[in-house]
Design an enzyme around this catalytic site. Structure first.
Site, PDB file in Angstrom:
ATOM      1  N   TRP A 144       0.839  -1.204   0.000  1.00 15.40           N
ATOM      2  CA  TRP A 144       0.000   0.000   0.000  1.00 15.40           C
ATOM      3  C   TRP A 144       0.875   1.255   0.000  1.00 15.40           C
ATOM      4  CZ3 TRP A 144      -0.273   4.044   3.481  1.00 15.40           C
ATOM      5  CH2 TRP A 144      -1.364   4.906   3.356  1.00 15.40           C
ATOM      6  N   HIS A 145       2.039   1.154   0.692  1.00 14.71           N
ATOM      7  CA  HIS A 145       2.906   2.324   0.809  1.00 14.71           C
ATOM      8  C   HIS A 145       3.574   2.697  -0.505  1.00 14.71           C
ATOM      9  CE1 HIS A 145       2.457   1.553   5.106  1.00 14.71           C
ATOM     10  NE2 HIS A 145       2.744   2.824   5.250  1.00 14.71           N
ATOM     11  N   GLY A 146       3.797   1.719  -1.352  1.00 12.82           N
ATOM     12  CA  GLY A 146       4.437   2.084  -2.612  1.00 12.82           C
ATOM     13  C   GLY A 146       4.728   0.879  -3.475  1.00 12.82           C
TER      14      GLY A 146
END
Lengths: 478, 354
Positions: free
Chosen positions: A325-327
């Protein structure tokens, strides 16, 4: 628009005055003002992406309405999946398209098959991961009949785009935030004052701690081959403070700002670096995302029910998805997996809820046992942050191998004493206030006025002194 | 709500009062790192042998005036010794330069000063990349901001849109100065704030762009410098345009000009006289708007030198003497410094004759 910019310092009082003095008679007008202000706030960065938020709002509003009237299970499922596919489709395209294309090409090339596919020059819309998850929670809650869909489109649009938390959270649940748009808001003096204190502390975290730590973290991570192991350790610690100051600072400003308008957002950080194990850390770090994944992914997957295999599988899924989700980078996936590895022994030994109280409650200093637990948890977290910060996996691995060598025990060539002393001041205030919602929350405490005001002034001067970089927030890119 | 607003106003007032008190009791701080370093160097290491001549201005001074060449040329022409120092700093424009000079005059450093050269510049817009930095806020006081507003109002060659932008940027910077934003922080934390490298190879304040390209550790800056040099070589048309523009009429003294700016210049000349300092305004090459030429024409003869006209000084517009579109390279700087000394000698000789 950045919270740590002069633009926002002008924008906020104007909206505040309009909200409480001009539109205060009519709740619908107040909501409309919030929508307009939020679109202006977002459009300040790039107005073209406003259409994306508007489209997402429109889709989920109508799907929500339809879900309410539709009785057939199959049709309801189709509606729900439409919302999920559309929302995650946007997110997937803007955030993950290039990652998948590049990895498919690499994988096919590895097996001797050359394929032609081009990566695209895609700009990631700021905050897309945050508002996508927020609108998804609405559709899922309506589908599960936990929430009645709203008929009020303006209130819904305000819920999706509410400017304090639009671009970097906290990721609010519709069940908490949406009903607040239906109720008449009255100005609450102590709530607003405490909101201002929270904004002040958030700015301190961002401008004084995060941005100054960022200078050193960037210098060390970008030139890691030039430095000894001891400096590399310091670099990772600086990054740990940078990311905490940056992200929790944003959350504090967001929550404080919302309180000025009589909205209550959920707490997003609860002094996570004082955690005694990783399970506690994850109950205190980015709470709105952790609980989102818990409620909408972990529990539907079966949670910790079932056999050991299920527990392991679900833990890895939730942490890896959280990392992703972060990257769109393998470093985030490894960061997630590493946290799963830290967490699993606690889960399997049924010790994941052994530290649910506040550390050293009622005491000034922790016990030796707690102190070492805090240090070990912090060290594990810092180690994982190396993957989070690194440009790619080889950068992370080289950085770690740079730490593990005899130079680890040499005197660091970079030792910014003044910055470290400010970090210690920051840790001290947070430690003393760890039982509160935020570090400057003095409600119900008998602390002399002169002491409190002196502290506010010192913090205000420190913020002003380091103001000027107007660095963007790290989580904007997520 | 009333209590809430009263409390905020009270907090802001308290903040401003305490900020003012801190400013009054702490030593004066120059917010420009280049200028701070140079002043500190002079105070610490040169107090026994202070220069008697200084150059004030932007990178067109910092990167182009070589005190060693200036001093030796002047000596060879006049047989008089001069000891000069370059106080130029990158992106340090008008009216900041006037502010620096006025403060310099009231400092002890000015006691030994005989001559000061100030680069003649238009009132400049604070560039977006410089906004919110201490170096563009610390100097803005009420009188300077009013000077800026009036000079802009009187400048006939700037459009209304540009004027609005100028005024907005200056006002924001003034507000930031009032709130002490960005002050002291970097000086407190950054060990490189006082950077003796800024003094250049001969520790006389001159730092050529070539040397900076060769020695800087900042890769981004280095690449920018290399690109600027490449861009000039790739397309020389802009340099040719500047050379053509520089030959505009210097003799017509009846063209409209910025009278507020002229008043300030005359004030500086008088203030300098009171302190026993001769001030000379330089119209430097490649920076010659019509407004600046008109202004130059109105400055008293004894207080100005122009090295801008490409007909008179073609060597200052030659590609082989250039680093980028706006600056000379080391060779060009040497020629420029020598020409400046020659013109200065002429000025003094003419003055004596009159």
């Amino acid at each position: 628009m950045l919270f740590n910019s002069l633009d926002f310092a002008v924008f906020l009082p104007i909206i505040f005055i309009l909200y409480w003095f001009i539109f205060n008679k009519n709740i619908k007008l107040q909501n409309l003002l919030i929508v307009c202000a939020s679109y202006l706030f977002y459009g300040w960065w790039d107005w073209k992406f406003l259409s994306l938020i508007f489209f997402s709002t429109l889709i989920d509003y109508f799907i929500g309405r339809k879900l309410f009237t539709e009785e057939k299970t199959t049709n309801r499922k189709i509606l729900l999946w439409s919302s999920i596919v559309i929302n995650l489709g946007f997110l997937g395209f803007f955030k993950y398209y290039n990652f998948f294309v590049e990895n498919f090409i690499t994988a096919f090339t590895f097996f001797g098959c050359n394929i032609n596919a081009n990566s695209l020059n895609i700009i990631l819309p700021v905050g897309i991961s945050f508002y996508t998850f927020q609108t998804l929670s609405y559709s899922i809650d309506v589908y599960k009949k936990k929430l009645e869909p709203t008929k009020d489109f303006i209130a819904f649009a305000a819920f999706v785009s509410f400017f304090p938390q639009l671009v970097a959270g906290p990721i609010e649940r519709a069940t908490n935030l949406l009903p607040q748009f239906y109720k008449k808001r009255t100005f609450n003096y102590s709530n607003a004052i405490d909101g201002l204190r929270q904004i002040l502390w958030g700015l301190f975290k961002k401008v004084v701690i995060a941005d100054n730590c960022a200078d050193y973290a960037n210098l060390i991570f970008n030139n890691y081959t030039d430095y000894s192991g001891s400096v590399l350790v310091l670099g990772a610690v600086f990054f740990a403070f940078q990311i905490y100051g940056d992200f929790s600072g944003y959350s504090d400003i967001a929550i404080g700002t919302a309180r000025l308008f009589s909205f209550n957002l959920m707490q997003n950080f609860a002094f996570p670096y004082f955690s005694r194990d990783i399970a506690e850390f994850w109950r205190r770090w980015h709470i709105s995302l952790s609980t989102w994944f818990r409620d909408y992914l972990y529990i539907p997957l079966g949670g910790s029910k079932g056999g050991t295999f299920n527990k392991i599988k679900n833990t890895f899924i939730i942490f890896i998805v959280s990392g992703f989700w972060h990257g769109a980078n393998w470093t985030f996936i490894v960061w997630g997996a590493l946290n799963a590895i830290y967490f699993l022994p606690l889960l399997l030994l049924n010790k994941n809820r052994q530290n649910i109280d506040i550390v050293a409650y009622g005491k000034f200093i922790p016990s030796i046992n707690d102190f070492f637990k805090i240090i070990i948890t912090f060290s594990l977290t810092v180690f994982a942050w190396i993957f989070f910060r690194a440009e790619n996996l080889s950068h992370a691995l080289n950085y770690i191998s740079g730490i593990i060598n005899p130079t680890l025990f040499t005197y660091p060539s970079i030792l910014p004493i003044k910055l470290i002393s400010m970090m210690l001041f920051f840790v001290l205030i947070e430690w003393l206030q760890r039982t509160e919602k935020h570090a400057l929350c003095f409600n119900g405490k008998t602390i002399p006025l002169i002491f409190r005001w002196s502290l506010y002034l010192v913090i205000a001067f420190l913020i002003a002194s380091f103001f000027g970089k107007a660095n963007s927030f790290i989580y904007f890119q997520f | 709500m009333k209590n809430f607003i009263i409390r905020i106003v009270f907090f802001i007032l308290l903040y401003l009062i305490i900020g003012r008190l801190i400013s009054l009791i702490t030593p004066y701080h120059w917010g420009n790192p280049w200028y701070s370093t140079k002043i500190q160097y002079l105070e610490k290491f040169k107090s026994n042998n202070l220069p008697n001549t200084y150059f004030f201005g932007s990178s067109r001074v910092y990167r182009q005036i070589m005190p060693t060449v200036f001093d030796s040329t002047y000596f060879s022409l006049s047989k008089k010794h001069i000891n000069s120092f370059n106080l130029g700093a990158p992106a340090t424009f008008c009216p900041q330069v006037y502010y620096l000079y006025e403060n310099f005059l009231s400092s002890s450093l000015s006691q030994n000063t005989k001559y000061v050269f100030i680069e003649l510049m238009d009132i400049d817009l604070i560039e977006k990349n410089l906004m919110h930095q201490e170096r563009v806020t610390y100097w803005i006081n009420l009188s300077d901001i009013f000077f800026g507003y009036n000079a802009l109002h009187n400048n006939p060659s700037i459009s209304l849109a540009t004027k609005t932008k100028y005024i907005s940027n200056y006002s924001i910077s003034y507000l930031e100065n009032l709130l002490h934003m960005g002050h002291f922080g970097q000086q407190y934390l950054d060990n490189n704030y006082y950077n003796l490298d800024y003094l250049g190879e001969h520790k006389n304040g001159f730092f050529s762009l070539e040397r900076d390209t060769a020695t800087t550790k900042n890769e981004t800056f280095k690449n920018q410098l290399i690109d600027r040099n490449k861009d000039l070589i790739a397309d020389t048309s802009e340099l040719k345009n500047r050379a053509i523009n520089s030959t505009k009429d210097f003799s017509n003294k009846n063209l409209p000009l910025d009278v507020v700016h002229l008043e300030r210049i005359n004030k500086l000349i008088n203030l300098s006289k009171e302190k026993g300092v001769s001030v000379v305004f330089i119209l430097s090459p490649r920076n010659n708007s019509q407004n600046l030429i008109n202004l130059y024409n109105a400055i008293p003869e004894n207080n100005k030198i122009q090295l801008s006209n490409s007909k008179k000084y073609p060597e200052l517009y030659m590609i082989e003497n250039s680093f980028d579109i706006g600056h000379l390279n080391t060779k060009g700087s040497s020629i420029y410094s020598s020409l400046l000394a020659t013109e200065f000698n002429k000025l003094l000789t003419d003055k004596e004759h009159h």
